[in-house]
Design a protein around this motif. Structure first.
Motif, PDB file in Angstrom:
ATOM      1  N   GLY A   1      11.899  12.467   8.113  1.00  0.00           N
ATOM      2  CA  GLY A   1      11.780  13.237   9.031  1.00  0.00           C
ATOM      3  C   GLY A   1       9.752  13.095   8.325  1.00  0.00           C
ATOM      4  O   GLY A   1       8.711  13.790   9.519  1.00  0.00           O
ATOM      5  N   GLN A   2       9.458  13.316   7.244  1.00  0.00           N
ATOM      6  CA  GLN A   2       8.210  13.347   6.701  1.00  0.00           C
ATOM      7  C   GLN A   2       7.485  12.356   6.740  1.00  0.00           C
ATOM      8  O   GLN A   2       7.600  11.290   7.753  1.00  0.00           O
ATOM      9  CB  GLN A   2       7.899  13.348   5.187  1.00  0.00           C
ATOM     10  CG  GLN A   2       8.243  14.379   4.126  1.00  0.00           C
ATOM     11  CD  GLN A   2       8.549  14.392   2.753  1.00  0.00           C
ATOM     12  OE1 GLN A   2       8.722  12.957   2.229  1.00  0.00           O
ATOM     13  NE2 GLN A   2       7.818  14.858   2.550  1.00  0.00           N
ATOM     14  N   GLN A   3       6.328  12.330   6.471  1.00  0.00           N
ATOM     15  CA  GLN A   3       4.781  11.135   7.066  1.00  0.00           C
ATOM     16  C   GLN A   3       4.360  10.192   6.024  1.00  0.00           C
ATOM     17  O   GLN A   3       4.347  11.335   4.842  1.00  0.00           O
ATOM     18  CB  GLN A   3       3.587  12.146   8.484  1.00  0.00           C
ATOM     19  CG  GLN A   3       2.479  12.843   7.471  1.00  0.00           C
ATOM     20  CD  GLN A   3       1.829  12.953   8.539  1.00  0.00           C
ATOM     21  OE1 GLN A   3       1.776  12.505   9.524  1.00  0.00           O
ATOM     22  NE2 GLN A   3       0.669  13.345   8.179  1.00  0.00           N
ATOM     23  N   VAL A   4       3.680   9.279   6.139  1.00  0.00           N
ATOM     24  CA  VAL A   4       3.386   8.486   4.858  1.00  0.00           C
ATOM     25  C   VAL A   4       2.187   8.457   5.979  1.00  0.00           C
ATOM     26  O   VAL A   4       2.088   7.422   7.074  1.00  0.00           O
ATOM     27  CB  VAL A   4       3.849   7.780   4.339  1.00  0.00           C
ATOM     28  CG1 VAL A   4       4.007   6.998   5.128  1.00  0.00           C
ATOM     29  CG2 VAL A   4       3.359   7.515   3.124  1.00  0.00           C
ATOM     30  N   THR A   5       1.043   8.297   4.858  1.00  0.00           N
ATOM     31  CA  THR A   5      -0.712   6.888   4.833  1.00  0.00           C
ATOM     32  C   THR A   5      -0.307   6.122   4.024  1.00  0.00           C
ATOM     33  O   THR A   5      -0.327   6.090   2.643  1.00  0.00           O
ATOM     34  CB  THR A   5      -1.545   7.670   5.247  1.00  0.00           C
ATOM     35  OG1 THR A   5      -1.602   8.880   5.879  1.00  0.00           O
ATOM     36  CG2 THR A   5      -2.857   6.960   5.080  1.00  0.00           C
ATOM     37  N   LEU A   6      -0.567   4.827   3.858  1.00  0.00           N
ATOM     38  CA  LEU A   6      -0.746   4.339   2.983  1.00  0.00           C
ATOM     39  C   LEU A   6      -2.461   3.231   3.000  1.00  0.00           C
ATOM     40  O   LEU A   6      -2.655   3.182   4.276  1.00  0.00           O
ATOM     41  CB  LEU A   6      -0.126   2.568   3.508  1.00  0.00           C
ATOM     42  CG  LEU A   6       1.390   3.143   3.892  1.00  0.00           C
ATOM     43  CD1 LEU A   6       2.012   1.646   4.194  1.00  0.00           C
ATOM     44  CD2 LEU A   6       1.788   3.525   2.256  1.00  0.00           C
ATOM     45  N   SER A   7      -2.992   2.509   1.784  1.00  0.00           N
ATOM     46  CA  SER A   7      -4.292   2.777   2.508  1.00  0.00           C
ATOM     47  C   SER A   7      -4.738   0.711   1.749  1.00  0.00           C
ATOM     48  O   SER A   7      -3.710   0.183   0.946  1.00  0.00           O
ATOM     49  CB  SER A   7      -5.056   3.228   1.608  1.00  0.00           C
ATOM     50  OG  SER A   7      -6.439   3.256   0.905  1.00  0.00           O
ATOM     51  N   CYS A   8      -5.052   0.189   2.792  1.00  0.00           N
ATOM     52  CA  CYS A   8      -6.020  -1.214   1.721  1.00  0.00           C
ATOM     53  C   CYS A   8      -6.927  -1.168   1.973  1.00  0.00           C
ATOM     54  O   CYS A   8      -8.056  -0.788   2.988  1.00  0.00           O
ATOM     55  CB  CYS A   8      -5.046  -1.663   3.208  1.00  0.00           C
ATOM     56  SG  CYS A   8      -5.319  -3.805   3.295  1.00  0.00           S
ATOM     57  N   SER A   9      -7.803  -1.832   0.999  1.00  0.00           N
ATOM     58  CA  SER A   9      -8.660  -2.493   0.606  1.00  0.00           C
ATOM     59  C   SER A   9      -9.697  -3.664   0.521  1.00  0.00           C
ATOM     60  O   SER A   9      -8.945  -4.060   0.765  1.00  0.00           O
ATOM     61  CB  SER A   9      -9.585  -1.908  -0.956  1.00  0.00           C
ATOM     62  OG  SER A   9      -9.821  -0.781  -0.240  1.00  0.00           O
TER      63      SER A   9
END
Lengths: 113, 110
Positions: free
Chosen positions: A16-24
């Motif tokens: 139910g949660q949300q998540v943000t992943l990052s990429c450089s």
């Protein structure tokens, strides 16, 4: 040159949660792609971005979204997490032309409990 | 639909033996094929691509359009070749989208 950098390396979330992943991406690379890797389905394409525009999209539900910024960095977001979203998420960059070699990051391991 | 098939999940050989990792594809257009490799605790990286027609670390792969295959070969396996190998197809058009096979784990025994 530094390689493709993905943060965070590990994430634990609940359903139910949300998540943000990052990429450089590698400096100078303008194209970023995202892949989901699971033991059952293997490597599956999520999205591809070039110059802040989505160039291609895989067969994933709308809960999966992404974007690319003017500095070529990219984020992907997964909303309303499900147990089946547990996977290694890989980011890859390339200079920007098509049909190119991809340079992969180490990935973000997402566990959904 | 475009598809890449790697029939073997695991291939175990002895050092010095020949290696052939199988890859078959289905694609209606003009394919572009790659082999990517992932060594233990390392990132996924390109090993070779068919248009380059080069040999990397002793590995070669020939595109056979008649058999729709792109098998990876090496005449004499080394222990450091042990890794996960993925065959991949560029989807086509203006994209870098890769369609991956399920991968073959190559284990080279001493």
């Amino acid at each position: 040159k530094a390689g493709v950098t993905q943060t965070p390396r590990y994430l634990i979330k609940t359903r139910g949660q949300q998540v943000t992943l990052s990429c450089s991406p590698i400096s100078g690379h303008r194209s970023v792609s995202w892949y989901q890797q699971t033991p059952g389905q293997g490597l599956q394409f999520l999205f591809e971005y070039f110059s802040e525009t989505q160039r291609n999209k895989g067969n994933f539900p709308g809960r999966f979204s992404g974007r690319q910024f003017s500095n070529s960095r990219s984020e992907m977001n997964v909303s309303t997490l499900e147990l089946g979203d547990s996977a290694l998420y890989l980011c890859a960059s390339s200079p920007g032309q098509v049909r190119e070699k991809l340079f992969f990051g180490s990935g973000t391991q997402l566990s959904v409990l | 639909a475009q598809r890449v098939t790697q029939p073997e999940k695991l291939l175990s050989v002895f050092k010095g033996a020949p290696v052939e990792l199988k890859c078959n594809y289905s694609y209606s257009g003009s394919p572009e094929l790659f082999w990517y490799v992932q060594y233990s605790r390392q990132r996924l990286q390109l090993l070779l691509r068919h248009i380059s027609r080069e040999s990397i670390k002793g590995f070669t792969a020939d595109l056979n359009k008649g058999e729709t295959s792109f098998h990876l070969k090496k005449p004499f396996a080394q222990e450091e070749d042990s890794a996960m190998y993925y065959c991949a197809l560029i989807h086509g058009g203006a994209t870098n989208k890769l369609i991956f096979g399920t991968g073959t784990l190559l284990a080279v025994q001493p």
